[in-house]
Design an enzyme around this catalytic site. Structure first.
Site, PDB file in Angstrom:
ATOM      1  N   GLY A 230     -42.861  17.342   8.033  1.00  0.00           N
ATOM      2  CA  GLY A 230     -44.283  17.056   7.951  1.00  0.00           C
ATOM      3  C   GLY A 230     -44.878  16.628   9.285  1.00  0.00           C
ATOM      4  N   CYS A 231     -44.061  16.618  10.304  1.00  0.00           N
ATOM      5  CA  CYS A 231     -44.530  16.259  11.641  1.00  0.00           C
ATOM      6  C   CYS A 231     -44.604  17.537  12.483  1.00  0.00           C
ATOM      7  CB  CYS A 231     -43.574  15.270  12.305  1.00  0.00           C
ATOM      8  SG  CYS A 231     -43.439  13.700  11.442  1.00  0.00           S
TER       9      CYS A 231
END
Length: 136
Positions: free
Chosen positions: A49-50
């Site tokens: 998610g980064c």
């Protein structure tokens, strides 16, 4: 419900008048962290998610959590350092009681991170919370 180290960080940020100075201070926080061992940069510690590569590693010592981390982006390394300051030395229950968004807001970070960085920060906070819940 921040610890003393985070309160000191909040005080430091209060002296910084503009976002540029705060941004540099976040980056400096990341630069001051010890490097995360390559052996700990594995899929199990990678945060999804980064936009950047991010690894968070947790240890429990005397019932308290301690986090280390790394990123390939300077600002994200700084955000990891800030999260470490917020969470390190807390029990799992204390970690779960922290309103990380509100605490980060005290540093003036919420309004100045790009949507991608904000999503990454949320993913890191969720990983910390998941780790605390699993240990608890």
């Amino acid at each position: 419900m921040a610890n003393a180290a985070f309160e000191e960080l909040v005080e430091d940020f209060e002296f910084l008048d503009d976002w540029e100075d705060r941004y540099r201070h976040v980056i400096d926080q990341g630069k001051s962290m010890d490097a995360l061992e390559e052996a700990l940069r594995v899929p199990a510690t990678k945060v999804d998610g980064c936009a950047s590569q991010v690894w968070l590693h947790a240890q429990v010592e005397d019932g308290k959590l301690h986090f280390d981390g790394a990123s390939d982006a300077m600002i994200v390394s700084g955000l990891i350092a800030v999260l470490r300051t917020l969470y390190n030395g807390l029990t799992p229950a204390e970690v779960l009681a922290v309103d990380a968004r509100a605490e980060m807001g005290r540093l003036g970070l919420n309004d100045h991170l790009s949507a991608q960085r904000s999503n990454g920060l949320t993913a890191m906070i969720e990983r910390v919370r998941e780790t605390a819940a699993a240990v608890k």
